[in-house]
Design an enzyme around this catalytic site. Structure first.
Site, PDB file in Angstrom:
ATOM      1  CB  ALA A   1      -0.935  -0.009   1.210  1.00  0.00           C
ATOM      2  CB  ALA A   2       3.953   2.265   1.642  1.00  0.00           C
TER       3      ALA A   2
ATOM      4  CD  GLN B   1       6.179   3.364  -9.267  1.00  0.00           C
ATOM      5  OE1 GLN B   1       6.008   4.521  -9.649  1.00  0.00           O
ATOM      6  NE2 GLN B   1       6.773   2.441 -10.020  1.00  0.00           N
TER       7      GLN B   1
ATOM      8  NE  ARG C   1      14.173 -17.386 -14.597  1.00  0.00           N
ATOM      9  CZ  ARG C   1      12.897 -17.617 -14.858  1.00  0.00           C
ATOM     10  NH1 ARG C   1      12.093 -16.621 -15.122  1.00  0.00           N
ATOM     11  NH2 ARG C   1      12.435 -18.853 -14.873  1.00  0.00           N
TER      12      ARG C   1
ATOM     13  CG  ASN D   1       8.500 -12.267  -5.087  1.00  0.00           C
ATOM     14  OD1 ASN D   1       7.850 -11.447  -4.467  1.00  0.00           O
ATOM     15  ND2 ASN D   1       9.542 -11.944  -5.838  1.00  0.00           N
TER      16      ASN D   1
ATOM     17  CG  ASP E   1       0.818  -7.703 -20.134  1.00  0.00           C
ATOM     18  OD1 ASP E   1       1.843  -7.015 -20.153  1.00  0.00           O
ATOM     19  OD2 ASP E   1       0.530  -8.471 -19.191  1.00  0.00           O
TER      20      ASP E   1
ATOM     21  NE  ARG F   1       2.229  -1.763 -20.545  1.00  0.00           N
ATOM     22  CZ  ARG F   1       3.075  -2.287 -19.659  1.00  0.00           C
ATOM     23  NH1 ARG F   1       3.406  -3.576 -19.725  1.00  0.00           N
ATOM     24  NH2 ARG F   1       3.591  -1.537 -18.712  1.00  0.00           N
TER      25      ARG F   1
ATOM     26  CG  HIS G   1       2.778  -9.506 -16.286  1.00  0.00           C
ATOM     27  ND1 HIS G   1       2.492  -8.542 -17.214  1.00  0.00           N
ATOM     28  CD2 HIS G   1       3.611  -8.913 -15.400  1.00  0.00           C
ATOM     29  CE1 HIS G   1       3.106  -7.418 -16.896  1.00  0.00           C
ATOM     30  NE2 HIS G   1       3.797  -7.622 -15.798  1.00  0.00           N
TER      31      HIS G   1
HETATM   32  P1  NAX Z   1       7.092  -0.297  -5.073  1.00  0.00           P
HETATM   33  O1  NAX Z   1       8.446  -0.796  -4.765  1.00  0.00           O
HETATM   34  O2  NAX Z   1       6.851   1.150  -5.296  1.00  0.00           O
HETATM   35  O3  NAX Z   1       6.085  -0.751  -3.904  1.00  0.00           O
HETATM   36  C1  NAX Z   1       6.056  -2.051  -3.408  1.00  0.00           C
HETATM   37  C2  NAX Z   1       5.524  -1.990  -1.993  1.00  0.00           C
HETATM   38  O4  NAX Z   1       5.317  -3.323  -1.553  1.00  0.00           O
HETATM   39  C3  NAX Z   1       6.495  -1.325  -1.013  1.00  0.00           C
HETATM   40  O5  NAX Z   1       5.809  -0.368  -0.221  1.00  0.00           O
HETATM   41  C4  NAX Z   1       6.983  -2.513  -0.174  1.00  0.00           C
HETATM   42  O6  NAX Z   1       7.281  -2.136   1.161  1.00  0.00           O
HETATM   43  C5  NAX Z   1       5.761  -3.421  -0.232  1.00  0.00           C
HETATM   44  N1  NAX Z   1       6.024  -4.826   0.083  1.00  0.00           N
HETATM   45  C6  NAX Z   1       7.109  -5.566  -0.225  1.00  0.00           C
HETATM   46  N2  NAX Z   1       6.985  -6.801   0.273  1.00  0.00           N
HETATM   47  C7  NAX Z   1       5.784  -6.856   0.900  1.00  0.00           C
HETATM   48  C8  NAX Z   1       5.111  -7.847   1.652  1.00  0.00           C
HETATM   49  N3  NAX Z   1       5.647  -9.053   1.840  1.00  0.00           N
HETATM   50  N4  NAX Z   1       3.885  -7.538   2.149  1.00  0.00           N
HETATM   51  C9  NAX Z   1       3.348  -6.335   1.987  1.00  0.00           C
HETATM   52  N5  NAX Z   1       3.970  -5.333   1.314  1.00  0.00           N
HETATM   53  C10 NAX Z   1       5.165  -5.595   0.786  1.00  0.00           C
HETATM   54  O7  NAX Z   1       6.604  -1.173  -6.330  1.00  0.00           O
HETATM   55  P2  NAX Z   1       5.412  -0.881  -7.358  1.00  0.00           P
HETATM   56  O8  NAX Z   1       5.925  -0.047  -8.463  1.00  0.00           O
HETATM   57  O9  NAX Z   1       4.220  -0.421  -6.609  1.00  0.00           O
HETATM   58  O10 NAX Z   1       5.192  -2.343  -7.980  1.00  0.00           O
HETATM   59  C11 NAX Z   1       4.695  -3.402  -7.196  1.00  0.00           C
HETATM   60  C12 NAX Z   1       4.767  -4.713  -7.954  1.00  0.00           C
HETATM   61  O11 NAX Z   1       3.978  -4.695  -9.134  1.00  0.00           O
HETATM   62  C13 NAX Z   1       6.174  -5.100  -8.412  1.00  0.00           C
HETATM   63  O12 NAX Z   1       6.380  -6.478  -8.119  1.00  0.00           O
HETATM   64  C14 NAX Z   1       6.102  -4.913  -9.923  1.00  0.00           C
HETATM   65  O13 NAX Z   1       7.029  -5.731 -10.592  1.00  0.00           O
HETATM   66  C15 NAX Z   1       4.690  -5.310 -10.188  1.00  0.00           C
HETATM   67  N6  NAX Z   1       4.103  -4.901 -11.478  1.00  0.00           N
HETATM   68  C16 NAX Z   1       3.252  -5.781 -12.109  1.00  0.00           C
HETATM   69  C17 NAX Z   1       2.583  -5.476 -13.263  1.00  0.00           C
HETATM   70  C18 NAX Z   1       1.644  -6.448 -13.906  1.00  0.00           C
HETATM   71  O14 NAX Z   1       1.153  -6.120 -14.998  1.00  0.00           O
HETATM   72  N7  NAX Z   1       1.353  -7.626 -13.349  1.00  0.00           N
HETATM   73  C19 NAX Z   1       2.809  -4.174 -13.929  1.00  0.00           C
HETATM   74  C20 NAX Z   1       3.329  -3.121 -13.022  1.00  0.00           C
HETATM   75  C21 NAX Z   1       4.356  -3.565 -12.003  1.00  0.00           C
HETATM   76  O15 NAX Z   1       5.611  -3.569 -12.616  1.00  0.00           O
END
Ligand code: NAX
Length: 326
Positions: free
Chosen positions: A12-13, A15, A98, A105, A159, A162, A187
């Site tokens: 939630a914190a 982007q 990887r 995860n 996707d 897009r 994805h």
């Molecule tokens: P950010 O790094 O801005 O935010 C991730 C947030 O998740 C952080 O606040 C972090 O503290 C929190 N977090 C990490 N581990 C956690 C856990 N175990 N429990 C709860 N919170 C946790 O990343 P953001 O740009 O918001 O992207 C988030 C994810 O979306 C990334 O894995 C990114 O690769 C993925 N995406 C997936 C897409 C899709 O189409 N499926 C597209 C967009 C994005 O790239």
């Protein structure tokens, strides 16, 4: 008025969270007459940042926002959840292989899958956005044996959107007139955006475009590499468009897609030669709170190759985490 629905958002914190939460509170996810309670999960070190986001949500005075929960405990966040959008994930750090990324995860999504299993509504709908999204969704599903497999999905909608937008611009037609687009598989850049069945006003868009070289050499690779192009340009990965896709995915699942095809990563039922259980992007139509896979499509040789490529990648990911699923 309606009882609030409980929507849990992880990361939630982050982007995407910042682009997503305000739209959910505005009624874009579940409808303009549906109050929501937001449960926000993030790591312990991000709790302060989440509280800042909550202050901003409060300052919007959204009429539909019925309340908040802020926590670092998945069992608190997912309690009685109607919808869970799992955005938070472990990003790839410098020098991380990887396999390390997959297992870091796997740990997160095992814990979160178990928590959903134990405390979420039995009718919960789960969308995994955090990468590797398909495999993370698979792990969460496998960790939640008391929930139906259909409760779990992975996001291919970005996707899909897009691809829609590129097709609209290539064929010079409005996005809204395009029907029957499919995005298959993982994805990742191996996904297969497939417009062989796609129509505009009843006409095949492929006959309007009439450029198979563009399909193979421009369209497919550009959809696949769009995320990287955005990082290159913006210095940050897609956030508003990712949040928008998450909204589209869940809204259509809950409220219906009005007969339109949309792409969702869902556990395979064995059709199209995809082994049962693999979390695979397919075209679906949503109605009455359920998705229904579009059936009876056929593949030419090129499509078979593309499906194999993305399936092999997913099977590789699944093999890499198999030992972690007990
Ligand atoms: P950010 O790094 O801005 O935010 C991730 C947030 O998740 C952080 O606040 C972090 O503290 C929190 N977090 C990490 N581990 C956690 C856990 N175990 N429990 C709860 N919170 C946790 O990343 P953001 O740009 O918001 O992207 C988030 C994810 O979306 C990334 O894995 C990114 O690769 C993925 N995406 C997936 C897409 C899709 O189409 N499926 C597209 C967009 C994005 O790239």
């Amino acid at each position: 008025s309606k009882t609030p629905m409980r929507v849990a958002v992880t990361g939630a914190a982050g982007q995407i969270g910042y682009a997503l939460l305000f739209r959910i509170a505005n009624g874009d996810l579940l409808g303009k007459d549906q109050p929501v309670h937001l449960s926000l999960l993030d790591l312990p070190q991000a709790q302060n940042a989440v509280r800042g986001v909550v202050m901003e949500l409060e300052d919007c005075a959204f009429p539909l926002l019925a309340g908040f929960t802020v926590t670092d405990d998945p069992k608190v966040a997912f309690k009685d959840a109607d919808v869970a959008i799992l955005v938070g994930a472990r990003p790839r750090g410098p020098g991380m292989e990887r396999a390390d990324l997959l297992s870091a995860n796997a740990e997160i999504f095992t814990v979160q899958g178990r928590a959903l299993n134990d405390v979420a509504k039995r009718s919960v709908k789960v969308l995994v956005v955090g990468n590797p999204a398909n495999t993370n969704a698979y792990i969460a599903m496998k960790s939640a044996p008391d929930l139906p497999a259909e409760a779990f999905s992975a996001m291919l909608r970005l996707d899909h959107n897009r691809a829609l937008s590129m097709l609209a611009s290539k064929a010079n037609v409005p996005v809204a007139d395009i029907e029957k687009l499919a995005v298959w598989g993982n994805h990742s850049p191996t996904m297969y955006p497939d417009y062989r069945e796609t129509t505009v006003g009843g006409k095949k868009i492929a006959s309007l475009i009439n450029d198979e070289a563009w399909n193979r050499e421009t369209f497919i690779p550009q959809v696949g590499k769009r995320g990287a192009a955005i990082i290159e340009a913006r210095g940050l990965s897609s956030a508003a468009s990712a949040a928008n896709a998450a909204i589209d995915h869940v809204r259509d699942w809950v409220l219906g897609s009005n007969g339109k095809w949309v792409s969702m990563g869902i556990p395979s039922d064995g059709s199209y030669g995809i082994p049962e259980g693999v979390m695979f992007g397919v075209p679906v139509i949503c109605e009455g709170g359920h998705y229904k896979r579009v059936e009876g499509l056929s593949f030419d040789d090129f499509s078979k190759e593309r499906i194999k490529l993305t399936l092999d990648e997913l099977e590789g990911e699944r093999a890499a985490i198999a030992h972690l699923l007990k």
